[in-house]
Design a protein around this motif. Sequence first.
Motif, PDB file in Angstrom:
ATOM      1  N   PRO A 244       0.723  -1.193  -0.120  1.00 23.19           N
ATOM      2  CA  PRO A 244      -0.093   0.159  -0.035  1.00 23.19           C
ATOM      3  C   PRO A 244       0.760   1.285   0.056  1.00 23.19           C
ATOM      4  O   PRO A 244       1.774   1.391   0.878  1.00 23.19           O
ATOM      5  CB  PRO A 244      -0.824   0.083   1.420  1.00 23.19           C
ATOM      6  CG  PRO A 244      -0.844  -1.656   1.702  1.00 23.19           C
ATOM      7  CD  PRO A 244       0.332  -2.110   1.238  1.00 23.19           C
ATOM      8  N   GLY A 245       0.681   2.178  -0.950  1.00 22.83           N
ATOM      9  CA  GLY A 245       1.121   3.520  -0.932  1.00 22.83           C
ATOM     10  C   GLY A 245       2.536   3.363  -1.944  1.00 22.83           C
ATOM     11  O   GLY A 245       2.987   4.537  -2.121  1.00 22.83           O
ATOM     12  N   VAL A 246       2.976   2.286  -2.248  1.00 20.68           N
ATOM     13  CA  VAL A 246       4.277   2.218  -3.196  1.00 20.68           C
ATOM     14  C   VAL A 246       3.973   2.035  -4.645  1.00 20.68           C
ATOM     15  O   VAL A 246       3.317   0.951  -4.850  1.00 20.68           O
ATOM     16  CB  VAL A 246       5.103   0.963  -2.663  1.00 20.68           C
ATOM     17  CG1 VAL A 246       6.361   0.931  -3.371  1.00 20.68           C
ATOM     18  CG2 VAL A 246       5.653   1.111  -1.107  1.00 20.68           C
ATOM     19  N   LYS A 247       4.042   2.972  -5.443  1.00 21.51           N
ATOM     20  CA  LYS A 247       3.703   3.007  -6.694  1.00 21.51           C
ATOM     21  C   LYS A 247       4.667   1.920  -7.694  1.00 21.51           C
ATOM     22  O   LYS A 247       3.974   0.942  -8.550  1.00 21.51           O
ATOM     23  CB  LYS A 247       4.023   4.544  -7.402  1.00 21.51           C
ATOM     24  CG  LYS A 247       3.192   5.421  -6.872  1.00 21.51           C
ATOM     25  CD  LYS A 247       3.149   6.600  -7.382  1.00 21.51           C
ATOM     26  CE  LYS A 247       2.108   7.840  -6.784  1.00 21.51           C
ATOM     27  NZ  LYS A 247       2.558   8.795  -7.364  1.00 21.51           N
ATOM     28  N   HIS A 248       5.828   1.992  -7.557  1.00 22.21           N
ATOM     29  CA  HIS A 248       6.855   1.040  -8.147  1.00 22.21           C
ATOM     30  C   HIS A 248       7.843   0.401  -7.426  1.00 22.21           C
ATOM     31  O   HIS A 248       8.697   1.033  -6.703  1.00 22.21           O
ATOM     32  CB  HIS A 248       7.365   1.898  -9.360  1.00 22.21           C
ATOM     33  CG  HIS A 248       6.477   2.752 -10.338  1.00 22.21           C
ATOM     34  ND1 HIS A 248       5.690   1.938 -11.413  1.00 22.21           N
ATOM     35  CD2 HIS A 248       6.454   3.962 -10.572  1.00 22.21           C
ATOM     36  CE1 HIS A 248       5.256   2.776 -11.997  1.00 22.21           C
ATOM     37  NE2 HIS A 248       5.405   3.977 -11.599  1.00 22.21           N
ATOM     38  N   ILE A 249       8.200  -0.949  -7.661  1.00 18.72           N
ATOM     39  CA  ILE A 249       9.041  -1.578  -6.923  1.00 18.72           C
ATOM     40  C   ILE A 249      10.459  -2.182  -7.904  1.00 18.72           C
ATOM     41  O   ILE A 249      10.035  -2.360  -9.063  1.00 18.72           O
ATOM     42  CB  ILE A 249       8.632  -2.969  -6.283  1.00 18.72           C
ATOM     43  CG1 ILE A 249       7.624  -2.419  -5.170  1.00 18.72           C
ATOM     44  CG2 ILE A 249       9.618  -3.713  -5.693  1.00 18.72           C
ATOM     45  CD1 ILE A 249       7.010  -3.738  -4.640  1.00 18.72           C
ATOM     46  N   ILE A 250      11.318  -1.403  -7.749  1.00 17.44           N
ATOM     47  CA  ILE A 250      12.749  -1.687  -8.509  1.00 17.44           C
ATOM     48  C   ILE A 250      13.659  -2.605  -8.117  1.00 17.44           C
ATOM     49  O   ILE A 250      14.218  -2.346  -7.039  1.00 17.44           O
ATOM     50  CB  ILE A 250      13.199  -0.223  -9.016  1.00 17.44           C
ATOM     51  CG1 ILE A 250      12.345   0.604  -9.647  1.00 17.44           C
ATOM     52  CG2 ILE A 250      14.423  -0.624  -9.972  1.00 17.44           C
ATOM     53  CD1 ILE A 250      12.668   1.901  -9.805  1.00 17.44           C
ATOM     54  N   ALA A 251      13.801  -3.596  -8.633  1.00 16.15           N
ATOM     55  CA  ALA A 251      14.818  -4.651  -8.139  1.00 16.15           C
ATOM     56  C   ALA A 251      16.135  -4.113  -8.860  1.00 16.15           C
ATOM     57  O   ALA A 251      16.279  -4.223 -10.012  1.00 16.15           O
ATOM     58  CB  ALA A 251      14.632  -6.175  -8.561  1.00 16.15           C
ATOM     59  N   VAL A 252      17.303  -4.272  -8.056  1.00 11.51           N
ATOM     60  CA  VAL A 252      18.627  -4.053  -8.452  1.00 11.51           C
ATOM     61  C   VAL A 252      19.250  -5.317  -8.126  1.00 11.51           C
ATOM     62  O   VAL A 252      19.593  -5.686  -7.176  1.00 11.51           O
ATOM     63  CB  VAL A 252      19.212  -2.895  -7.830  1.00 11.51           C
ATOM     64  CG1 VAL A 252      20.723  -2.713  -8.201  1.00 11.51           C
ATOM     65  CG2 VAL A 252      18.596  -1.603  -8.052  1.00 11.51           C
ATOM     66  N   SER A 253      19.989  -5.900  -9.509  1.00 14.05           N
ATOM     67  CA  SER A 253      20.496  -7.308  -9.299  1.00 14.05           C
ATOM     68  C   SER A 253      21.742  -7.401 -10.336  1.00 14.05           C
ATOM     69  O   SER A 253      21.868  -6.481 -11.125  1.00 14.05           O
ATOM     70  CB  SER A 253      19.424  -8.341  -9.864  1.00 14.05           C
ATOM     71  OG  SER A 253      19.876  -9.422  -9.682  1.00 14.05           O
ATOM     72  N   SER A 254      22.503  -8.211  -9.885  1.00 11.30           N
ATOM     73  CA  SER A 254      23.625  -8.559 -10.724  1.00 11.30           C
ATOM     74  C   SER A 254      23.877  -9.958 -11.199  1.00 11.30           C
ATOM     75  O   SER A 254      24.336 -10.339 -12.214  1.00 11.30           O
ATOM     76  CB  SER A 254      24.807  -8.152 -10.208  1.00 11.30           C
ATOM     77  OG  SER A 254      25.071  -8.891  -8.940  1.00 11.30           O
ATOM     78  N   GLY A 255      23.498 -10.989 -10.025  1.00 10.75           N
ATOM     79  CA  GLY A 255      23.619 -12.334 -10.422  1.00 10.75           C
ATOM     80  C   GLY A 255      24.973 -12.628  -9.804  1.00 10.75           C
ATOM     81  O   GLY A 255      25.444 -13.740  -9.537  1.00 10.75           O
ATOM     82  N   LYS A 256      26.059 -11.604  -9.486  1.00  9.33           N
ATOM     83  CA  LYS A 256      27.502 -11.765  -9.170  1.00  9.33           C
ATOM     84  C   LYS A 256      27.627 -10.929  -8.117  1.00  9.33           C
ATOM     85  O   LYS A 256      27.268  -9.824  -8.297  1.00  9.33           O
ATOM     86  CB  LYS A 256      28.502 -11.696 -10.219  1.00  9.33           C
ATOM     87  CG  LYS A 256      29.834 -12.395  -9.986  1.00  9.33           C
ATOM     88  CD  LYS A 256      30.415 -12.055 -11.325  1.00  9.33           C
ATOM     89  CE  LYS A 256      31.947 -12.698 -11.051  1.00  9.33           C
ATOM     90  NZ  LYS A 256      32.045 -14.019 -10.771  1.00  9.33           N
ATOM     91  N   GLY A 257      28.589 -11.381  -7.021  1.00  9.22           N
ATOM     92  CA  GLY A 257      29.095 -10.145  -6.237  1.00  9.22           C
ATOM     93  C   GLY A 257      30.399  -9.644  -6.840  1.00  9.22           C
ATOM     94  O   GLY A 257      30.726  -9.930  -7.524  1.00  9.22           O
ATOM     95  N   GLY A 258      30.522  -8.464  -6.027  1.00  9.65           N
ATOM     96  CA  GLY A 258      31.778  -7.650  -6.303  1.00  9.65           C
ATOM     97  C   GLY A 258      31.706  -6.612  -7.401  1.00  9.65           C
ATOM     98  O   GLY A 258      32.534  -6.304  -8.059  1.00  9.65           O
TER      99      GLY A 258
END
Length: 266
Positions: free
Chosen positions: A14-28
Amino acid sequence: MAAPNPFEKQTPIPGVKHIIAVSSGKGGVGKSTVATNLAMALGKKNKVGLLDADIYGPSIPRMLGTLAQKPHINPDTNQLEPITRYGIKLMSIGFLVEEGAAVVWRGPMLFKAMDQFLRDVNWGELDYLVVDLPPGTGDIQLTLAQKVPVAGAVMVSTPQNVALVDVKKAVDMFARVNVPLLGLVENMAYMINPANGEKMQLFPKGEIDAYADSKGINKLGQIPFNPSVGMACEAGIPIVEANSNGAEAQAFMKIADEIRELLPTT
């Protein structure tokens, strides 16, 4: 009888318009640095939250200088109140456990923690909730995709193929769970030679551009390497705040502008 679709039970926050996932699949590859500065850049014009979903290796509290702060429960809503820094609402397991303490949890505990961070935090009205995902394509990523409608994913990679190969796996994962890709950020893409202003490759330039073109993935931007970016995060003052006119901060600002066009809030 067909098996139930686990992605049919997504419920918006509730109240959140857009959820954005920041991903890489790899560390570092600097994913948390990108997530932090992207949230900061979006926050210049919008209401933004930043969720540190890396349960085993949270870094957002240190990057935003909030290690000493602890969230409290609002007695009226019975929800955790996020920490606010630079106008950004923050939540991380790092606020709830000591920095040097290991989180030794199996899948069910991870599911519960993510559900609480999504549902039991008083996020309020947000244009964007940026979620900093851990490396890989495991429980946290699947839980996020199952629990809430994710507006899109931002992939982060350094230029070389050793990083790109894991990014490809993450791209495939998001396709399988029907999360659209907003685009790709090439982090530490080059370094400016202070002597003559030329661009220098710190990493061997792999197939990142050819891959993005072949898949129709939008190249959101390139972030130059500069030691000041890491130093700013160590100091708890991200580069977008510490040096807003620098090339690195401006690169993040341009990426934020492109995301606003892809995910308008009005």
